[in-house]
Structures are given as C-alpha cells and as structure tokens.
Design an enzyme around this catalytic site. Structure first.
Site, PDB file in Angstrom:
ATOM      1  N   ARG A   1      77.854  40.926  71.531  1.00  0.00           N
ATOM      2  CA  ARG A   1      79.075  41.697  71.761  1.00  0.00           C
ATOM      3  C   ARG A   1      79.041  42.458  73.083  1.00  0.00           C
ATOM      4  O   ARG A   1      80.040  42.576  73.769  1.00  0.00           O
ATOM      5  CB  ARG A   1      79.267  42.682  70.607  1.00  0.00           C
ATOM      6  CG  ARG A   1      80.455  43.602  70.792  1.00  0.00           C
ATOM      7  CD  ARG A   1      80.575  44.516  69.597  1.00  0.00           C
ATOM      8  NE  ARG A   1      81.371  45.687  69.938  1.00  0.00           N
ATOM      9  CZ  ARG A   1      81.530  46.724  69.147  1.00  0.00           C
ATOM     10  NH1 ARG A   1      80.941  46.738  67.980  1.00  0.00           N
ATOM     11  NH2 ARG A   1      82.265  47.737  69.502  1.00  0.00           N
TER      12      ARG A   1
ATOM     13  N   LYS B   1      80.564  45.451  54.725  1.00  0.00           N
ATOM     14  CA  LYS B   1      80.254  45.598  56.151  1.00  0.00           C
ATOM     15  C   LYS B   1      78.748  45.408  56.311  1.00  0.00           C
ATOM     16  O   LYS B   1      77.958  46.302  56.015  1.00  0.00           O
ATOM     17  CB  LYS B   1      80.688  46.964  56.665  1.00  0.00           C
ATOM     18  CG  LYS B   1      80.471  47.160  58.153  1.00  0.00           C
ATOM     19  CD  LYS B   1      80.966  48.531  58.597  1.00  0.00           C
ATOM     20  CE  LYS B   1      80.770  48.701  60.094  1.00  0.00           C
ATOM     21  NZ  LYS B   1      79.334  48.648  60.479  1.00  0.00           N
TER      22      LYS B   1
ATOM     23  N   LYS C   1      91.019  45.281  56.037  1.00  0.00           N
ATOM     24  CA  LYS C   1      91.889  44.649  57.027  1.00  0.00           C
ATOM     25  C   LYS C   1      93.233  44.305  56.402  1.00  0.00           C
ATOM     26  O   LYS C   1      93.307  43.972  55.219  1.00  0.00           O
ATOM     27  CB  LYS C   1      91.266  43.350  57.556  1.00  0.00           C
ATOM     28  CG  LYS C   1      89.892  43.486  58.162  1.00  0.00           C
ATOM     29  CD  LYS C   1      89.358  42.118  58.575  1.00  0.00           C
ATOM     30  CE  LYS C   1      87.933  42.226  59.101  1.00  0.00           C
ATOM     31  NZ  LYS C   1      87.381  40.904  59.467  1.00  0.00           N
TER      32      LYS C   1
ATOM     33  N   SER D   1      85.621  47.342  68.718  1.00  0.00           N
ATOM     34  CA  SER D   1      84.962  48.055  67.632  1.00  0.00           C
ATOM     35  C   SER D   1      86.027  48.486  66.630  1.00  0.00           C
ATOM     36  O   SER D   1      87.219  48.449  66.926  1.00  0.00           O
ATOM     37  CB  SER D   1      84.222  49.280  68.173  1.00  0.00           C
ATOM     38  OG  SER D   1      85.136  50.148  68.813  1.00  0.00           O
ATOM     39  N   LEU D   2      85.592  48.889  65.454  1.00  0.00           N
ATOM     40  CA  LEU D   2      86.526  49.348  64.426  1.00  0.00           C
ATOM     41  C   LEU D   2      86.516  50.866  64.351  1.00  0.00           C
ATOM     42  O   LEU D   2      85.473  51.500  64.494  1.00  0.00           O
ATOM     43  CB  LEU D   2      86.136  48.787  63.053  1.00  0.00           C
ATOM     44  CG  LEU D   2      86.254  47.285  62.845  1.00  0.00           C
ATOM     45  CD1 LEU D   2      85.757  46.930  61.442  1.00  0.00           C
ATOM     46  CD2 LEU D   2      87.685  46.812  63.031  1.00  0.00           C
TER      47      LEU D   2
ATOM     48  N   GLU E   1      58.444  53.703  66.156  1.00  0.00           N
ATOM     49  CA  GLU E   1      58.154  54.590  67.289  1.00  0.00           C
ATOM     50  C   GLU E   1      59.138  54.345  68.430  1.00  0.00           C
ATOM     51  O   GLU E   1      59.630  55.281  69.063  1.00  0.00           O
ATOM     52  CB  GLU E   1      56.724  54.368  67.774  1.00  0.00           C
ATOM     53  CG  GLU E   1      55.655  54.861  66.811  1.00  0.00           C
ATOM     54  CD  GLU E   1      54.262  54.491  67.292  1.00  0.00           C
ATOM     55  OE1 GLU E   1      53.533  55.397  67.720  1.00  0.00           O
ATOM     56  OE2 GLU E   1      53.915  53.291  67.251  1.00  0.00           O
ATOM     57  N   TYR E   2      59.412  53.064  68.683  1.00  0.00           N
ATOM     58  CA  TYR E   2      60.372  52.726  69.745  1.00  0.00           C
ATOM     59  C   TYR E   2      61.749  53.299  69.417  1.00  0.00           C
ATOM     60  O   TYR E   2      62.419  53.881  70.278  1.00  0.00           O
ATOM     61  CB  TYR E   2      60.468  51.207  69.899  1.00  0.00           C
ATOM     62  CG  TYR E   2      61.521  50.777  70.890  1.00  0.00           C
ATOM     63  CD1 TYR E   2      61.217  50.642  72.237  1.00  0.00           C
ATOM     64  CD2 TYR E   2      62.827  50.530  70.477  1.00  0.00           C
ATOM     65  CE1 TYR E   2      62.181  50.267  73.156  1.00  0.00           C
ATOM     66  CE2 TYR E   2      63.804  50.163  71.385  1.00  0.00           C
ATOM     67  CZ  TYR E   2      63.474  50.024  72.723  1.00  0.00           C
ATOM     68  OH  TYR E   2      64.446  49.661  73.622  1.00  0.00           O
ATOM     69  N   ASP E   3      62.167  53.138  68.158  1.00  0.00           N
ATOM     70  CA  ASP E   3      63.482  53.649  67.755  1.00  0.00           C
ATOM     71  C   ASP E   3      63.565  55.157  67.931  1.00  0.00           C
ATOM     72  O   ASP E   3      64.622  55.696  68.276  1.00  0.00           O
ATOM     73  CB  ASP E   3      63.768  53.287  66.293  1.00  0.00           C
ATOM     74  CG  ASP E   3      64.022  51.801  66.123  1.00  0.00           C
ATOM     75  OD1 ASP E   3      64.318  51.140  67.133  1.00  0.00           O
ATOM     76  OD2 ASP E   3      63.916  51.310  64.990  1.00  0.00           O
TER      77      ASP E   3
END
Length: 656
Positions: free
Chosen positions: A135, A114, A284, A81-82, A34-36
């Site tokens: 981050r 990832k 990479k 970030s990528l 619900e929060y999401d």
C-alpha cells in the site's frame, strides 16, 4: 544537543542499522519485540515533534525496510485508508450521514472481519498476475511481485481477462506464527512479536525464497479498478471466491444498523478463537452505485468505516514530565514513563498534548497511570489510578530552549515561544527547509543542523548557501569528501522549483499541495510579492485563511528579506511551465528505471514540465521506459510488452 532531538537521531541510526541487518543481510541482532519498541518510540517522538520530521526517517519507509530494496509502483487508484472508530455511537452517526446523503435508509451494508495484516494490491492483465504492490502511502507502494507469487492462496491466473486490481490483506495465522517462531528459535534466529509484524517482514524480504518459506496467506477484500459485471461488494466477493481467492467467512449482509452493532459485540467474543488476528470489523455500503454517490474524502471513502476494538492498555509510573519546543514555537508536554509492554511494544513515553490536558488528567510526576496505544500506534495517558505525591505540573513561564517569555493566545490551548531567535525553533525550521520534500539537501541532517546552529554558522535559510568548507570541516566526522558532497548538495538545491521553496519556507497552512497550487498560479515569486490579499484568496483551493497566511508572509519584512537573500544566493524562484504543445511527451506516460546521470526526481520533474505523466510501474499503456544503467525487472517487462525503451540521452532529446 536538545535531548529529544538527540534521542530521535540515535533511534533513527539504530533502526537503520537493524533494518540493514534484517532486510538486506538477513542477520538480525535483536528480536522483533525489541525492534518494535525502538520503532514505536521513534514514531511517537516524531508525532509529538512534527518539526523534526524527515522524509528519510525509517518511520517513513513501509515496514521499516530500506526502500531501495524494492522498486516503486504508482497505484492506478489510490489505496485509501478507512475512517475508524471504537464507538457504536460514531457508527450510528456514520449511518445517519449515509442516510442523509443517499436520501433513504433502506440500503444494504456488509460487515466483515478486519484482518490484522498487511494491505496489498494485485493487478491482473489477461487473467495473469503481473504486479503485486504494498500500500505504501496510498499513492505509491513497493513492487513485491516475486514475493507475493510464493503465497499459495494467491492465484497466478484467473478466468477474468480484462485488467483488474484486487486488494486484500496478507496475514499469518496464530498457530503458524507459533510454529514459525519455533523454527526461528531452533535456528538461532529472532522471533516475531505478532502476526502482523511477521507478515510485514516476510513479504518485504529481498530474497523471495525466504518469503516462500513463510506461512503467508491472503484474504481478498476489495478492488481498486476493473470493469466487472456486478452491482455490489457482496457479489464481488463471491466473484473473487469463484476465481480462487480466499475471502473472510466472518461476514453479514443487512440493511439494519442495529444488526451491525450486534455483530460487532458478538464477534468480539468470538475473535479470540479465530485462527487469525482481528482488530475490528469493517462496515461498507454494499451497492457500488451508492458508494459512488457517497464518494470519498482526501484520505478515506465515505461509504465505509472501520469499527475497531479498544486498544490495549498498560499500567505504569510517570517518571518525569518534560517540555518539547517545536518549529512553530509550540511547547508540548511529554511524559517519560517507566517502560511498560503494551501489545508487544515497549512504551516509555506518552503524549500529554497540552497543559489543559495535564490539568484535566491531574497527572504529576510519580503518579501511576493507565497508558494505551491509541489507534495501536501513538501512546497516551488515559487516566491516573494512584497519586504519587508529586508536585503539580505548571506550564513554564519561559521557553525551555531559549528562556524567553512564553505566550498563550486567546483562541489557542497551546503555549508558544515567540522568540524568532529561539534555537529550538531555528533548528526545527532548518530541518524542515532541508528535508527531502522541501529543498532536499542530502546529508544536511539533524546532527549537521544541530552543530551549524550551535556554532552560529547558520541562523536562517540563506546562511545555508553561504557555508564555507572551512566551517564544515569543524563539524564532527566531516572530512574533505563529506564537505564537498554537502556543498554540492547545497548547490544542487538552488534549482528546486518554486513550489518546493514555498513549502520549505514553512508558511502556516502551506503544505506540498498548496505550494504547487500557488506556484503554478503565480509562476514567479515576484508575482506573489506584488499580489494583493484578494489575489491570493480568490485562487481555487486556497481560500481566505490560507490566502491571508501567504499574503502576510510575502508582505512581512522577514519574508521579503529571506526571499531577497535567497535570490542573491542563486536560489530559483520560478515554477517550470508545462509545455502544452510541440513536444513528444504531451500526454505520454513514462517510467524511469536504473541509474541515471541526473537525480531521478529531476528527470521526473522534467517529464512533468513537458506535459508527460510519470508512473512507477510498466504496463501496456506505458509510452516510454527510460532505462539507465543496471535497469532491472521494469526493463524486462517493457521488452516483453513491446513498450518503447529509450536511453536518458534520447529522453533529453525528446524535450529539446
């Protein structure tokens, strides 16, 4: 009140309420799902309506928690970030760019899983873990050292004695999430929607004992800085493994880009059977020397790319298509949807971007559509799967806010309202002006802006500084104390630097960084008013487009009038000069901790104006720690390292 603005305001209020319950009181009332849903809806509305942005919004706080729970940490090397893609063609184009930049194609690449978790940096000094940070925005994160030290897969000591920052991903395995949710249910607590949310919520607990009870794990995947004697990424991962870190076993090393794309396809079939969630692979360039040649952009390294799996999708019905008016007058169509769950998040709105996009999709009210979470954040309509028989959506001929005729310029797809008196635009401009990154007028939020505009107390920036107590007392929930606090905040904002005022004006192409460049160059608004177009365009990092925009504003009747009225009101229009010599702070690094008599931002600005540098964390290289009341772990660390600790009064004496 504008419907969208009211919804954004209500969502922010609800989310802040639940954040306090969850993070500070450990007593959540709603489930994570619900929060999401609330959070995703707010983030979508803010993305669709950037003019309503507010630095105090819960979407601007990592993981949704109130930032006051943790102290800030400035990353010595930015946690970038990528770039990411879902297309093998784009990966091939990335490879071609690397070949072109390096001048050859026989370089090695490393591709690995990832992990869908939470990024974290770990700083070791003398082989001892000293700081762990989230981050954050890439430049500044939050100190979560106490919580991170409870994770068993993170070593507290390593054999490498030089200072080094190791980065990686904190995650929770799928089976552990299931067990954790069973415990949560048995104890009458709310369950987590997914592994990433569980990891994020767990590391940002105010009580470290709660973090310790959660089955968190850590994979090392890179390093921020450190003098290590290895030539490439694969060797560094082996080194991390020798120090006791876990590294992802799902990795290949090759010079053949076709092997990378094959690995991506094979791994997509395998990832469902992995114990942890994976949302793609990271590719990479292996050699650190070649990484250095390729360099970085402002946001991401050129030597890496995230090759992600397609985002989750859902089928739903378009209930209504509404038009939102932004600060710049752009009218954006938004689809209100029958709520649908996509990857654990309830989606009830989707962006339609512009009216060309509506035409391309052929979407109408009543249609059944496929909606996806692009980048797993911003929902959008992918295509129509069933015609609902609704009427064709036509672009409005008049602004939905003020009723004025709208325009579409030849070089733009956007439709604009160009009425400067449009209430939606005025409110948007004012919200930007009072925002934390601009004039930082505390307490002057959306509800206040909404009312002062509707009551015709404020129609432009200068009117803010002419507000009277008797006017504010007519606003909802305003009593004497609240009125006094707001008037004090308005008065304090008069002292903001020129760079912040320039940003607050909302001049096209002028962000915070550009505002600083302009302010540092001209030092005073009078110099800007007297400057020629060439004077603006020849400034390094400004260029012709931005220069023209700023020059046009300075020469416009509206711009000149606004500046004159703000000056009459007492607003500062000068930029503090950096003292190059003759003071104690030149080249020194300062850390502020505890409660000061002056706002923290003001103290930091003073330090910078006198040649000092400001950091969010204490290290052996810190020159001074300025300690106020209730100073905590930073003071303790400074004392243990022998760093000079001074009071606020002593700090002020240094800059006299």
């Amino acid at each position: 009140m504008d419907k969208i603005k009211k919804e954004i305001e209500d969502l922010r209020s609800k989310i802040n309420y639940h954040n306090n319950l969850y993070y500070n009181l450990d007593n959540a009332e709603i489930s994570d799902a619900e929060y999401d849903g609330l959070y995703a809806r707010l983030k979508f509305l803010e993305a669709m309506n950037p003019d309503y942005a507010d630095a105090a919004s819960p979407t601007q706080k990592i993981g949704g928690a109130a930032s006051r729970v943790f102290t800030s940490v400035t990353h010595a090397s930015q946690m970038m970030s990528l770039d990411n893609t879902y297309s093998s063609e784009e990966v091939l184009r990335w490879h071609e760019r690397c070949v072109k930049s390096l001048g050859h194609g026989n370089f090695e690449m490393v591709a690995e899983a990832k992990i869908d978790g939470v990024s974290c940096s770990l700083t070791y000094e003398g082989g001892v873990l000293t700081v762990a940070a989230t981050r954050g925005d890439g430049k500044t994160g939050e100190d979560v050292t106490a919580n991170i030290k409870t994770i068993k897969t993170i070593p507290h000591n390593i054999s490498f004695k030089n200072k080094i920052e190791i980065r990686g991903e904190i995650y929770i395995e799928k089976a552990d999430l299931k067990r954790l949710n069973e415990i949560q249910e048995n104890e009458g607590e709310n369950i987590f929607a997914n592994t990433r949310n569980a990891a994020a919520g767990s590391i940002r607990q105010k009580n470290a004992e709660i973090s310790a009870s959660r089955p968190l794990k850590f994979f090392a995947h890179s390093f921020g800085y450190g003098d290590v004697d290895v030539k490439g990424f694969a060797e560094f991962m082996d080194l991390c493994k020798s120090w006791g870190f876990s590294v992802t076993p799902n990795r290949i090393r090759t010079a053949d880009i076709n092997e990378i794309t094959s690995f991506y396809k094979r791994f997509e079939e395998l990832r469902a059977g992995l114990p942890y969630d994976v949302d793609g692979i990271v590719v990479k360039i292996n050699s650190f020397a070649e990484q250095k040649i390729l360099g970085v952009t402002a946001k991401s390294p050129r030597w890496a790319i995230a090759f992600k799996y397609k985002p989750p999708q859902g089928k739903t019905v378009v209930n209504k298509i509404i038009f939102s008016v932004g600060r710049t007058g752009i009218i954006t169509p938004v689809a209100e949807l029958e709520p649908v769950a996509v990857a654990g998040v309830i989606i009830s709105n989707a962006t339609l971007h512009n009216f060309d996009e509506i035409k391309r999709l052929g979407v109408k009210e009543g249609d059944t559509v496929i909606v996806e979470r692009a980048g797993e954040v911003i929902p959008k309509i992918l295509n129509v799967v069933k015609d609902g028989g609704g009427n064709e959506v036509k672009a409005p001929k008049n602004c939905p806010s003020c009723g004025s005729k709208v325009y579409r310029y030849e070089d733009e797809v956007a439709i604009r309202c160009i009425n400067p008196a449009c209430p939606a635009q005025i409110k948007g401009h004012l919200l930007h002006f009072v925002s934390r990154a601009a004039m930082d007028i505390d307490g002057f939020g959306e509800a206040v802006v909404e009312q002062v505009v509707e009551k015709k107390y404020v129609k432009d920036f200068a009117d803010i500084y002419n507000l009277k107590a008797e006017q504010l007392l007519t606003l909802d929930l305003f009593k004497d104390k609240k009125v006094n606090n707001l008037l004090l905040a308005v008065e304090a904002s008069k002292k903001r630097s020129l760079s912040r005022v320039l940003y607050a004006f909302g001049i096209r192409h002028v962000g915070q960084k550009t505002g600083e460049i302009l302010a540092n160059h001209f030092e005073d608004i009078e110099n800007m008013l007297a400057a020629s177009l060439e004077d603006f365009q020849k400034i390094n990092e400004i260029g012709p487009v931005v220069g023209q925009s700023v020059y046009d504003f300075m020469q416009s009747a509206k711009g000149k009038e606004e500046i004159a009225r703000l000056k009459t009101a007492g607003v500062n229009f000068t930029q503090p000069k950096v003292q190059l010599a003759g003071n104690e702070l030149l080249g020194k690094t300062l850390v502020f901790t505890g409660e000061l008599n002056m706002p923290r931002t003001q103290a930091e600005a003073l330090a910078k104006a006198h040649g000092g540098k400001v950091s969010g964390s204490v290290s052996s290289k810190t020159s001074y720690v300025v300690a106020g009341a209730d100073a905590g772990s930073k003071l303790t660390k400074a004392q243990s390292l022998g760093v000079s600790v001074i009071s606020e009064e002593e700090f002020l004496n240094l800059i006299k």
